[in-house]
Design a protein around this motif. Sequence first.
Motif, PDB file in Angstrom:
ATOM      1  N   SER A   7       0.853  -1.184   0.000  1.00  0.00           N
ATOM      2  CA  SER A   7       0.000   0.000   0.000  1.00  0.00           C
ATOM      3  C   SER A   7       0.891   1.237   0.000  1.00  0.00           C
ATOM      4  N   GLY A   8       0.278   2.388  -0.258  1.00  0.00           N
ATOM      5  CA  GLY A   8       1.013   3.646  -0.159  1.00  0.00           C
ATOM      6  C   GLY A   8       1.395   4.272  -1.476  1.00  0.00           C
ATOM      7  N   GLY A   9       1.147   3.574  -2.579  1.00  0.00           N
ATOM      8  CA  GLY A   9       1.478   4.160  -3.871  1.00  0.00           C
ATOM      9  C   GLY A   9       0.576   5.341  -4.194  1.00  0.00           C
ATOM     10  N   GLY A  10       0.937   6.071  -5.242  1.00  0.00           N
ATOM     11  CA  GLY A  10       0.106   7.198  -5.622  1.00  0.00           C
ATOM     12  C   GLY A  10       0.745   8.031  -6.706  1.00  0.00           C
ATOM     13  N   LEU A  11       0.131   9.201  -6.892  1.00  0.00           N
ATOM     14  CA  LEU A  11       0.541  10.137  -7.933  1.00  0.00           C
ATOM     15  C   LEU A  11       1.212  11.326  -7.232  1.00  0.00           C
ATOM     16  N   VAL A  12       2.477  11.601  -7.554  1.00  0.00           N
ATOM     17  CA  VAL A  12       3.187  12.713  -6.930  1.00  0.00           C
ATOM     18  C   VAL A  12       3.971  13.478  -7.981  1.00  0.00           C
ATOM     19  N   GLN A  13       4.432  14.663  -7.588  1.00  0.00           N
ATOM     20  CA  GLN A  13       5.260  15.471  -8.477  1.00  0.00           C
ATOM     21  C   GLN A  13       6.738  15.241  -8.169  1.00  0.00           C
ATOM     22  N   PRO A  14       7.615  15.538  -9.114  1.00  0.00           N
ATOM     23  CA  PRO A  14       9.058  15.369  -8.859  1.00  0.00           C
ATOM     24  C   PRO A  14       9.490  16.123  -7.602  1.00  0.00           C
ATOM     25  N   GLY A  15      10.357  15.469  -6.828  1.00  0.00           N
ATOM     26  CA  GLY A  15      10.844  16.076  -5.596  1.00  0.00           C
ATOM     27  C   GLY A  15      10.036  15.720  -4.369  1.00  0.00           C
ATOM     28  N   GLU A  16       8.848  15.204  -4.564  1.00  0.00           N
ATOM     29  CA  GLU A  16       7.998  14.837  -3.428  1.00  0.00           C
ATOM     30  C   GLU A  16       8.386  13.460  -2.874  1.00  0.00           C
ATOM     31  N   SER A  17       7.723  13.091  -1.792  1.00  0.00           N
ATOM     32  CA  SER A  17       8.039  11.846  -1.091  1.00  0.00           C
ATOM     33  C   SER A  17       6.816  10.940  -1.010  1.00  0.00           C
TER      34      SER A  17
END
Length: 125
Positions: A7-17
């Motif tokens: 679990s824990g996947g998702g959509l993020v922007q570069p530089g995020e965690s």
Amino acid sequence: QVRLVESGGGLVQPGESLRLSCAASGSVRSINAMAWYRQAKGKERELVASISRDYSTNYADSIRGRFTISRDTSWNTLYLQMKSLKPEDSAVYYCNADVTIKPSIESPAWTETYWGQGTQVTVFS
């Protein structure tokens, strides 16, 4: 037998965690090592990081210094803390466990590998 659920996947922007988790159940006391693998579209599955019974770790060069693998003391949960994410980190991330099987004292032991179903990580700009 061991069951693994990521679990824990998702959509993020570069530089995020992001922090991925893998919940293990079943014969967790027989786990020798766990790892995170990833598979990007059109590419082969690759090792990201692994951790052993003595907590020693191993990382792929591409993520070293950005990702941290960790686990709880009972092999119930495996984590992957991902920082400074890049678009090339986009992939399905899989949890993996190597389990020693020894049905009885007299029988030989062997290792079986179990996989979770994966969680998608997408890094987009």
